[in-house]
Motif scaffolding. Structure first.
Motif, mmCIF file in Angstrom:
data_model
loop_
_atom_site.group_PDB
_atom_site.id
_atom_site.type_symbol
_atom_site.label_atom_id
_atom_site.label_comp_id
_atom_site.label_asym_id
_atom_site.label_seq_id
_atom_site.Cartn_x
_atom_site.Cartn_y
_atom_site.Cartn_z
ATOM 1 N N ALA A 176 7.121 6.665 -16.046
ATOM 2 C CA ALA A 176 8.232 7.178 -15.243
ATOM 3 C C ALA A 176 9.521 6.554 -15.741
ATOM 4 O O ALA A 176 9.521 5.497 -16.383
ATOM 5 N N LEU A 177 10.630 7.193 -15.433
ATOM 6 C CA LEU A 177 11.930 6.734 -15.904
ATOM 7 C C LEU A 177 12.196 5.300 -15.450
ATOM 8 O O LEU A 177 12.075 4.965 -14.264
ATOM 9 N N GLY A 178 12.500 4.427 -16.406
ATOM 10 C CA GLY A 178 12.817 3.044 -16.077
ATOM 11 C C GLY A 178 11.628 2.174 -15.732
ATOM 12 O O GLY A 178 11.803 1.044 -15.262
ATOM 13 N N GLN A 179 10.426 2.677 -15.967
ATOM 14 C CA GLN A 179 9.209 1.929 -15.636
ATOM 15 C C GLN A 179 8.373 1.663 -16.884
ATOM 16 O O GLN A 179 8.628 2.239 -17.945
ATOM 17 N N GLY A 180 7.394 0.816 -16.735
ATOM 18 C CA GLY A 180 6.460 0.567 -17.819
ATOM 19 C C GLY A 180 5.386 1.637 -17.870
ATOM 20 O O GLY A 180 5.144 2.335 -16.880
ATOM 21 N N PRO A 181 4.740 1.800 -19.016
ATOM 22 C CA PRO A 181 3.643 2.776 -19.111
ATOM 23 C C PRO A 181 2.495 2.420 -18.163
ATOM 24 O O PRO A 181 2.102 1.260 -18.082
ATOM 25 N N GLN A 182 1.994 3.430 -17.469
ATOM 26 C CA GLN A 182 0.852 3.260 -16.567
ATOM 27 C C GLN A 182 -0.380 3.889 -17.212
ATOM 28 O O GLN A 182 -0.359 5.052 -17.600
ATOM 29 N N PHE A 183 -1.463 3.126 -17.283
ATOM 30 C CA PHE A 183 -2.685 3.565 -17.952
ATOM 31 C C PHE A 183 -3.366 4.680 -17.175
ATOM 32 O O PHE A 183 -3.659 4.524 -15.976
#
Lengths: 114, 112
Positions: B38-45
């Motif tokens: 998501a915008l401004g977030q880290g990658p979520q597995f």
């Protein structure tokens, strides 16, 4: 258990200064701790990584410091340059029969002022 | 040596629709992982595929499914799209016994 907490959210450093980004994890099963660098419009790219049996790893201007007992690790960027301006993600991985599962922190946006 | 390639690069869907994203891994890699950023977030597995099977899964609903083909390429399918599914979807490939992930540039999905 699966979280990786990263700070600060953003960082502004003067050219030539030291950038420091910190991360903490909870799951002691993690056995590989990489840092990724992401530029706008690009996917993350591996910058440097460490395993928990080592307390420090240095590659050029980039150093990871690892404190296993505190479950914390940090990235130091020496002599920071404007070209280092990017988003940095710490991550933690654990290996099981299915391969490596990598969990990322929320990221730190670094801006290096010329 | 081609790196990880993803298609399409951008797409717009409406709520309730279904989407399929595609990924070709880096040459020599046999494991593919999918992430949502998501915008401004880290990658979520989301999940990981090896030998054409889902090996590991993150905390995503069954609306998210995938597939790996014999040539190691992979698809991510998302059904019944929600506004909250709007994100950059990243594919990463790796060797099965290495932790280093090689990412593509992602597919940016916008759900209206």
């Amino acid at each position: 258990q699966q979280q990786v907490k990263q700070s600060p959210q953003s960082l502004i450093v003067q050219k030539g200064g030291i950038s420091i980004i910190n991360c903490a994890y909870e799951n002691t099963a993690f056995d590989y701790f990489p840092w990724y660098q992401q530029f706008p419009g690009k996917g993350p790219a591996l910058l440097i990584a460490i395993r928990p049996d080592v307390s420090e790893k240095k590659e050029g201007r980039f150093t990871i410091s690892f404190n296993k007992s505190a479950k914390q690790f940090s990235l130091h960027i020496m002599d920071s340059q404007p070209g280092d301006s990017a988003t940095y993600f710490c991550a933690a991985s654990l290996q099981n029969t299915g391969g490596f599962k990598t969990i990322f922190g929320a990221g730190t946006r670094l801006f290096v002022k010329a | 040596d081609a790196g990880v390639t993803q298609s399409p690069t951008h797409l717009i869907k409406t709520r309730g629709q279904q989407v399929t994203l595609r990924c070709s891994p880096k040459s020599g890699h046999d494991t593919v992982s999918w992430y949502q950023q998501a915008l401004g977030q880290g990658p979520q597995f989301i999940f990981q595929y090896y030998e054409e099977e889902e090996r590991q899964r993150g905390n995503f609903p069954d609306r998210f499914s995938g597939h790996q083909f014999p040539n190691y390429s992979s698809e991510l399918n998302v059904n019944a799209l929600l506004l909250g599914d709007s994100a950059l979807y990243l594919c990463a490939s790796s060797g099965v016994n290495t932790g280093e992930l090689f990412f593509g540039e992602g597919s940016r999905l916008t759900v209206l």
